[in-house]
Scaffold this active site. Sequence first.
Site, short mmCIF file in Angstrom:
data_model
loop_
_atom_site.label_atom_id
_atom_site.label_comp_id
_atom_site.label_asym_id
_atom_site.label_seq_id
_atom_site.Cartn_x
_atom_site.Cartn_y
_atom_site.Cartn_z
N GLY A 237 16.29 -14.69 -25.22
CA GLY A 237 17.70 -14.48 -24.95
C GLY A 237 18.54 -15.56 -25.60
O GLY A 237 18.03 -16.59 -26.07
N GLY A 240 25.66 -19.18 -24.43
CA GLY A 240 26.79 -19.83 -25.08
C GLY A 240 26.40 -21.03 -25.91
O GLY A 240 26.91 -21.23 -27.01
N VAL A 244 16.80 -19.13 -25.81
CA VAL A 244 15.59 -19.30 -25.02
C VAL A 244 14.43 -18.57 -25.71
O VAL A 244 14.55 -17.39 -26.05
CB VAL A 244 15.77 -18.76 -23.58
CG1 VAL A 244 14.50 -18.97 -22.77
CG2 VAL A 244 16.95 -19.45 -22.90
N ASP A 358 26.95 -21.40 -10.37
CA ASP A 358 26.87 -20.29 -11.31
C ASP A 358 25.83 -19.27 -10.86
O ASP A 358 24.97 -18.85 -11.63
CB ASP A 358 26.55 -20.80 -12.72
CG ASP A 358 26.91 -19.77 -13.80
OD1 ASP A 358 27.70 -18.85 -13.50
OD2 ASP A 358 26.41 -19.89 -14.92
#
Length: 548
Positions: A237, A240, A244, A358
Amino acid sequence: MAFMLVPEANMRLPKNSYGFYMGLLNETMQGNNSTHMLAVEFDDVLNTDVGDPSASHAGVDINSVISVATANLTGEFNLTANYTLTAWIEYDATTDCLEVRMASNSTERPREFLLRTNFSSRGWKLSGVLNQERMYVGFSAATGQDCFQFHRLYAWNFTMSRVTKCNGVDCAVVKVLVALSVALALVLMVALAMVVFRRTKKIAYTIHMPESVGITRFSFKELRSATRGFSKKLLLGRGGFASVYKGTLKDRTAVAIKYLNRDKAEADSESSIAQFVAEIRVIGQLRHRNLVGLKGFCFERAKFCLVYEYMPNTSLDKHLFDPKGKLEWHQRLAILRGVAEGLAFLHEGWQQRVLHRDVKAANVLLDASFGAKLGDFGFSKLVDHGTGSWYMTAVGTTGYMAPELYTGRATERSDVYSFGILALEVVSGRRATSLSKDKNDEDSVLLDWVRELACDGRDMEAVDARLHEAAARAEDIVRAIRLGLHCCQLEPYKRPTMRACCQLLQSNAACLEAPPMPAIVSSPSVRGLSLDGSGEGFNVDDDANHSS
């Protein structure tokens, strides 16, 4: 409501700035050139005292709420009607012109503008207005003393890129992407370009790690080998600031390696490196079955990597929002319980209180048996137990952020709000926010839609149609919905603690009543103000902390 740029020193709310001052300035600051303020207002109230042309208009403000240029917003652009709008605000430094464009139910930028102003022809030099070293970029809104409105900011993105020389100086292009609602689900996407002067300095990359962290420090060579040179085939993935990758260490342990993008890190070194260090300092010291384990890190020649345990079923959002996703209710309930246990540990189970800040579906990772583990601690903060609320920069993800975060104040109840939104997503299979105007999409704001259904006793209409066992598990499902709504109450002290959430997610727990509609609602189906309901605070093993 207004989008604004003001000096960092003036970012706190000025005294007596209510009403037509929109929280931007007050009578003393009005017309004062030392204010250094630029704002673009989207106003739905007529104030003839400041020269408003109508009750629905856009305006450009410089050091004053008396706009230097205005445009009436009528018809399909009326701010007081039930329309979804997209707006672009663009400033061209070469022509010294600012333009505002709008489109209805479309994200395609129109060629024609609704408002255009040339600063030079009006005697203004924008570089003289925005000549401070550090400027605050954000939004402000206010009403009269006896008036109420509810504003919801869905999303915004701020970027800056250099263009050519303008009269011998470097010009910078600033773009802002924003989606917001003014009591009627008005959605605006704003792109702004202007000259910003700011001194730059060379950043020295240094990280001082506490000895107590006790995690492995890898070499970059080891991690490059583990990912086969950060092969695209192993990319899991991209976010911002980081990508990964799946990696395999020398002992054949599978890991997930988060590699900070160097170019983006240098473009925004303070925030990206701060997030990197925060993850090491926080998650490196915590051990819990519902928290993703940090195995190590790498900091070598401005190369930053975090090494996590590998989660083979990726993140919850990949399963929840994929039309082909097959998560059944027993799996979803187990995931909610796991996230709740992880958050309860962060808030109460360690020597310091940890605010995650988050919590969202993308940060809930799933192991081989679909067990939930909370990850991504880049925004986390360590605070002492026994304190009230803390002033912090508002961070998080649109749709999950508690209302008080926009005032700069945060508590553990802010995480509870995010968990409530997550619970509603898990039950419904819908995202927290949607820019869709499809009539088959019940509402663009998940919380408002589910709240209305629950208040009418129609909770089960919010359930994901893919849940085959929904009817048989109706009691558990309604319990989760009602808990999610209690977690999302506007006042932080009315929300349960995460320990109470763990108890209420058990099958033998009593089903809660739906909380009353808030005094001010933002549901597009209500479109206005509702003043009914004044619910009591939540009090299940709750400390009733009234800080907000």
